[in-house]
Motif scaffolding. Structure first.
Motif, PDB file in Angstrom:
ATOM      1  N   THR A   1      -4.670   6.380 -16.441  1.00 33.78           N
ATOM      2  CA  THR A   1      -4.636   4.931 -16.598  1.00 33.78           C
ATOM      3  C   THR A   1      -3.691   4.291 -15.604  1.00 33.78           C
ATOM      4  O   THR A   1      -4.008   3.277 -14.970  1.00 33.78           O
ATOM      5  CB  THR A   1      -4.206   4.569 -18.035  1.00 33.78           C
ATOM      6  N   SER A   2      -2.498   4.881 -15.431  1.00 31.21           N
ATOM      7  CA  SER A   2      -1.532   4.305 -14.485  1.00 31.21           C
ATOM      8  C   SER A   2      -2.017   4.455 -13.054  1.00 31.21           C
ATOM      9  O   SER A   2      -1.831   3.555 -12.226  1.00 31.21           O
ATOM     10  CB  SER A   2      -0.155   4.962 -14.659  1.00 31.21           C
ATOM     11  N   ASP A   3      -2.666   5.595 -12.746  1.00 31.94           N
ATOM     12  CA  ASP A   3      -3.213   5.758 -11.397  1.00 31.94           C
ATOM     13  C   ASP A   3      -4.293   4.727 -11.130  1.00 31.94           C
ATOM     14  O   ASP A   3      -4.391   4.158 -10.041  1.00 31.94           O
ATOM     15  CB  ASP A   3      -3.795   7.169 -11.231  1.00 31.94           C
ATOM     16  N   ALA A   4      -5.151   4.490 -12.147  1.00 33.90           N
ATOM     17  CA  ALA A   4      -6.212   3.508 -11.967  1.00 33.90           C
ATOM     18  C   ALA A   4      -5.636   2.113 -11.798  1.00 33.90           C
ATOM     19  O   ALA A   4      -6.154   1.312 -11.010  1.00 33.90           O
ATOM     20  CB  ALA A   4      -7.158   3.547 -13.167  1.00 33.90           C
ATOM     21  N   ALA A   5      -4.534   1.812 -12.517  1.00 34.50           N
ATOM     22  CA  ALA A   5      -3.901   0.499 -12.374  1.00 34.50           C
ATOM     23  C   ALA A   5      -3.355   0.316 -10.964  1.00 34.50           C
ATOM     24  O   ALA A   5      -3.492  -0.758 -10.363  1.00 34.50           O
ATOM     25  CB  ALA A   5      -2.781   0.348 -13.402  1.00 34.50           C
ATOM     26  N   ALA A   6      -2.724   1.365 -10.429  1.00 35.05           N
ATOM     27  CA  ALA A   6      -2.210   1.285  -9.064  1.00 35.05           C
ATOM     28  C   ALA A   6      -3.343   1.120  -8.060  1.00 35.05           C
ATOM     29  O   ALA A   6      -3.235   0.377  -7.083  1.00 35.05           O
ATOM     30  CB  ALA A   6      -1.399   2.545  -8.737  1.00 35.05           C
ATOM     31  N   THR A   7      -4.455   1.835  -8.308  1.00 33.85           N
ATOM     32  CA  THR A   7      -5.607   1.719  -7.427  1.00 33.85           C
ATOM     33  C   THR A   7      -6.211   0.327  -7.498  1.00 33.85           C
ATOM     34  O   THR A   7      -6.644  -0.237  -6.485  1.00 33.85           O
ATOM     35  CB  THR A   7      -6.658   2.781  -7.804  1.00 33.85           C
ATOM     36  N   ASP A   8      -6.261  -0.251  -8.703  1.00 29.47           N
ATOM     37  CA  ASP A   8      -6.751  -1.624  -8.840  1.00 29.47           C
ATOM     38  C   ASP A   8      -5.892  -2.591  -8.040  1.00 29.47           C
ATOM     39  O   ASP A   8      -6.406  -3.505  -7.391  1.00 29.47           O
ATOM     40  CB  ASP A   8      -6.753  -2.041 -10.316  1.00 29.47           C
ATOM     41  N   ALA A   9      -4.567  -2.403  -8.082  1.00 30.49           N
ATOM     42  CA  ALA A   9      -3.665  -3.272  -7.321  1.00 30.49           C
ATOM     43  C   ALA A   9      -3.896  -3.111  -5.828  1.00 30.49           C
ATOM     44  O   ALA A   9      -3.863  -4.089  -5.068  1.00 30.49           O
ATOM     45  CB  ALA A   9      -2.211  -2.960  -7.667  1.00 30.49           C
ATOM     46  N   ALA A  10      -4.148  -1.864  -5.393  1.00 29.42           N
ATOM     47  CA  ALA A  10      -4.439  -1.628  -3.979  1.00 29.42           C
ATOM     48  C   ALA A  10      -5.732  -2.307  -3.570  1.00 29.42           C
ATOM     49  O   ALA A  10      -5.820  -2.957  -2.517  1.00 29.42           O
ATOM     50  CB  ALA A  10      -4.509  -0.120  -3.713  1.00 29.42           C
ATOM     51  N   ALA A  11      -6.768  -2.173  -4.418  1.00 29.14           N
ATOM     52  CA  ALA A  11      -8.054  -2.793  -4.106  1.00 29.14           C
ATOM     53  C   ALA A  11      -7.937  -4.316  -4.082  1.00 29.14           C
ATOM     54  O   ALA A  11      -8.529  -4.981  -3.229  1.00 29.14           O
ATOM     55  CB  ALA A  11      -9.094  -2.356  -5.134  1.00 29.14           C
ATOM     56  N   GLU A  12      -7.170  -4.869  -5.021  1.00 29.54           N
ATOM     57  CA  GLU A  12      -6.975  -6.319  -5.055  1.00 29.54           C
ATOM     58  C   GLU A  12      -6.255  -6.799  -3.808  1.00 29.54           C
ATOM     59  O   GLU A  12      -6.558  -7.867  -3.263  1.00 29.54           O
ATOM     60  CB  GLU A  12      -6.203  -6.720  -6.312  1.00 29.54           C
ATOM     61  N   THR A  13      -5.301  -5.995  -3.348  1.00 27.45           N
ATOM     62  CA  THR A  13      -4.562  -6.364  -2.139  1.00 27.45           C
ATOM     63  C   THR A  13      -5.459  -6.319  -0.913  1.00 27.45           C
ATOM     64  O   THR A  13      -5.406  -7.202  -0.055  1.00 27.45           O
ATOM     65  CB  THR A  13      -3.350  -5.432  -1.955  1.00 27.45           C
ATOM     66  N   LEU A  14      -6.307  -5.290  -0.812  1.00 31.73           N
ATOM     67  CA  LEU A  14      -7.253  -5.228   0.306  1.00 31.73           C
ATOM     68  C   LEU A  14      -8.184  -6.436   0.302  1.00 31.73           C
ATOM     69  O   LEU A  14      -8.467  -7.031   1.352  1.00 31.73           O
ATOM     70  CB  LEU A  14      -8.071  -3.946   0.232  1.00 31.73           C
ATOM     71  N   ALA A  15      -8.659  -6.805  -0.882  1.00 29.94           N
ATOM     72  CA  ALA A  15      -9.540  -7.969  -0.976  1.00 29.94           C
ATOM     73  C   ALA A  15      -8.804  -9.240  -0.565  1.00 29.94           C
ATOM     74  O   ALA A  15      -9.362 -10.107   0.122  1.00 29.94           O
ATOM     75  CB  ALA A  15     -10.067  -8.102  -2.403  1.00 29.94           C
ATOM     76  N   ALA A  16      -7.534  -9.356  -0.977  1.00 26.78           N
ATOM     77  CA  ALA A  16      -6.743 -10.533  -0.619  1.00 26.78           C
ATOM     78  C   ALA A  16      -6.486 -10.592   0.886  1.00 26.78           C
ATOM     79  O   ALA A  16      -6.476 -11.675   1.485  1.00 26.78           O
ATOM     80  CB  ALA A  16      -5.416 -10.524  -1.379  1.00 26.78           C
ATOM     81  N   LEU A  17      -6.275  -9.431   1.499  1.00 23.57           N
ATOM     82  CA  LEU A  17      -6.086  -9.393   2.951  1.00 23.57           C
ATOM     83  C   LEU A  17      -7.325  -9.912   3.669  1.00 23.57           C
ATOM     84  O   LEU A  17      -7.223 -10.741   4.587  1.00 23.57           O
ATOM     85  CB  LEU A  17      -5.783  -7.962   3.399  1.00 23.57           C
ATOM     86  N   ARG A  18      -8.480  -9.450   3.264  1.00 22.63           N
ATOM     87  CA  ARG A  18      -9.723  -9.901   3.897  1.00 22.63           C
ATOM     88  C   ARG A  18      -9.936 -11.392   3.667  1.00 22.63           C
ATOM     89  O   ARG A  18     -10.372 -12.117   4.566  1.00 22.63           O
ATOM     90  CB  ARG A  18     -10.893  -9.078   3.379  1.00 22.63           C
ATOM     91  N   ALA A  19      -9.610 -11.848   2.450  1.00 23.99           N
ATOM     92  CA  ALA A  19      -9.756 -13.274   2.150  1.00 23.99           C
ATOM     93  C   ALA A  19      -8.807 -14.123   2.989  1.00 23.99           C
ATOM     94  O   ALA A  19      -9.108 -15.285   3.297  1.00 23.99           O
ATOM     95  CB  ALA A  19      -9.509 -13.525   0.664  1.00 23.99           C
ATOM     96  N   ALA A  20      -7.684 -13.541   3.380  1.00 24.82           N
ATOM     97  CA  ALA A  20      -6.711 -14.252   4.208  1.00 24.82           C
ATOM     98  C   ALA A  20      -7.065 -14.221   5.686  1.00 24.82           C
ATOM     99  O   ALA A  20      -6.322 -14.747   6.525  1.00 24.82           O
ATOM    100  CB  ALA A  20      -5.311 -13.661   4.004  1.00 24.82           C
ATOM    101  N   GLY A  21      -8.194 -13.592   6.022  1.00 26.72           N
ATOM    102  CA  GLY A  21      -8.635 -13.543   7.412  1.00 26.72           C
ATOM    103  C   GLY A  21      -8.112 -12.369   8.201  1.00 26.72           C
ATOM    104  O   GLY A  21      -8.231 -12.341   9.429  1.00 26.72           O
ATOM    105  N   VAL A  22      -7.541 -11.380   7.507  1.00 27.02           N
ATOM    106  CA  VAL A  22      -7.023 -10.187   8.186  1.00 27.02           C
ATOM    107  C   VAL A  22      -8.156  -9.181   8.355  1.00 27.02           C
ATOM    108  O   VAL A  22      -8.878  -8.875   7.395  1.00 27.02           O
ATOM    109  CB  VAL A  22      -5.873  -9.556   7.375  1.00 27.02           C
ATOM    110  N   ASP A  23      -8.315  -8.662   9.560  1.00 30.49           N
ATOM    111  CA  ASP A  23      -9.318  -7.630   9.849  1.00 30.49           C
ATOM    112  C   ASP A  23      -8.755  -6.287   9.410  1.00 30.49           C
ATOM    113  O   ASP A  23      -7.746  -5.822   9.954  1.00 30.49           O
ATOM    114  CB  ASP A  23      -9.643  -7.624  11.340  1.00 30.49           C
ATOM    115  N   VAL A  24      -9.368  -5.655   8.410  1.00 29.31           N
ATOM    116  CA  VAL A  24      -8.881  -4.385   7.874  1.00 29.31           C
ATOM    117  C   VAL A  24      -9.630  -3.228   8.530  1.00 29.31           C
ATOM    118  O   VAL A  24     -10.861  -3.156   8.472  1.00 29.31           O
ATOM    119  CB  VAL A  24      -9.047  -4.324   6.347  1.00 29.31           C
ATOM    120  N   VAL A  25      -8.889  -2.340   9.169  1.00 26.92           N
ATOM    121  CA  VAL A  25      -9.448  -1.151   9.821  1.00 26.92           C
ATOM    122  C   VAL A  25      -8.957   0.061   9.045  1.00 26.92           C
ATOM    123  O   VAL A  25      -7.748   0.272   8.910  1.00 26.92           O
ATOM    124  CB  VAL A  25      -8.988  -1.053  11.295  1.00 26.92           C
TER     125      VAL A  25
END
Length: 297
Positions: free
Chosen positions: A263-287
């Motif tokens: 559960t804690s690993d999945a929560a950390a992964t969710d936070a990582a995924a949310e951050t990646l989505a926020a980066l893309r929404a902010a116009g950052v090109d993710v490689v």
């Protein structure tokens, strides 16, 4: 996030603040307080922190026991892949400001391999460094014009910080700033564990035409002590591949972990995924780089 990476981040967070509570660490790392307790117990057994009621405090240890030389060996193959992908983004004959850190030291080696043999028709690549470690890797390369900015060398890390570094940055302008980072979070943005390092990064961001951030996926969804800038301050984010929530949960249980760990690993992964989505929404090109060692099945 793999447990060794989480332990490293936990230690850096505690050292950066001096003292943190379980709740503060759980929020910044995106894991449960139970996971934080186990991690702090491990760090205390190694003599790196002292557990206190509701949290932990930092202990003084020699800089070379937890500094650059130790961390440079951590996931070296991952750093090499990130470095190669970052070096591919640099054009011949340009001007680059290279941040301090173990990943950016690997970038220095990649730049030396790509541009160092001889100047291109566009001229040598000019690289200004904020780290003595990077300077060593770029020295005496015919195709690279090396600039070592002034400043105080921070013990253990050998990053260049303080008024002299800030003053030198104010006199220059770069095509690209290659920034390392301690943490990136969808709400807090880019952040660092050390106030002096954060101040230098903020100054560097103002002096570059574009910013490329190079950091592995363990930094995603994490909040460090000192805010550097909003997500939109970066143009490109080069990172390793983060696991899916399902893969993270399956890996934790399959490796003998409990459902609480999953559960804690999945929560950390969710936070990582949310951050990646926020980066893309902010116009950052993710490689992202293909990185099987980062999250083994």
């Amino acid at each position: 996030m793999p447990a060794p990476d989480r332990l490293d981040l936990t230690l850096r967070l505690v050292r950066g603040s001096g003292r943190l509570t379980l709740a503060e660490l759980a929020t910044r790392l995106g894991v449960s307080e139970m996971t934080v307790r186990r991690d702090l117990d491990q760090l205390q057994e190694q003599g790196l922190v002292r557990r206190v009621r509701g949290g932990a405090v930092a202990l003084d240890v020699p800089a070379d026991e937890a500094g650059f030389d130790v961390r440079a060996q951590w996931r070296s193959a991952t750093k090499a892949r990130l470095a190669a992908a970052t070096a591919d983004l640099i054009a011949p004959g340009g001007t680059v400001l290279l941040d301090a850190g173990t990943t950016t030291a690997a970038v220095a080696a990649a730049l030396a391999a790509r541009f160092g043999a001889a100047p291109s028709p566009a001229g040598p690549l000019t690289v200004a460094v904020l780290s003595l470690q990077a300077a060593v890797r770029l020295a005496d390369q015919p195709g690279i014009r090396l600039l070592i900015l002034g400043g105080e060398s921070r013990a253990g890390e050998r990053s260049l910080v303080g008024p002299l570094a800030l003053s030198a940055l104010d006199q220059l302008r770069f095509d690209t700033f290659i920034m390392s980072i301690g943490a990136v979070h969808h709400d807090l943005g880019w952040s660092e564990f050390d106030l002096d390092d954060a101040a230098v990064k903020r100054a560097a961001l103002r002096r570059a035409g574009r910013t490329v951030v190079a950091a592995d996926a363990s930094k995603l969804g994490v909040q460090a002590f000192a805010r550097v800038a909003p997500l939109s301050a970066a143009d490109i984010f080069v990172t390793s591949t983060a696991p899916s929530p399902v893969a993270a949960s399956s890996s934790a249980i399959g490796a003998g972990g409990s459902s609480g760990n999953a559960t804690s690993d999945a929560a950390a992964t969710d936070a990582a995924a949310e951050t990646l989505a926020a980066l893309r929404a902010a116009g950052v090109d993710v490689v992202t780089t293909d990185n099987p060692e980062e999250f083994p099945s």
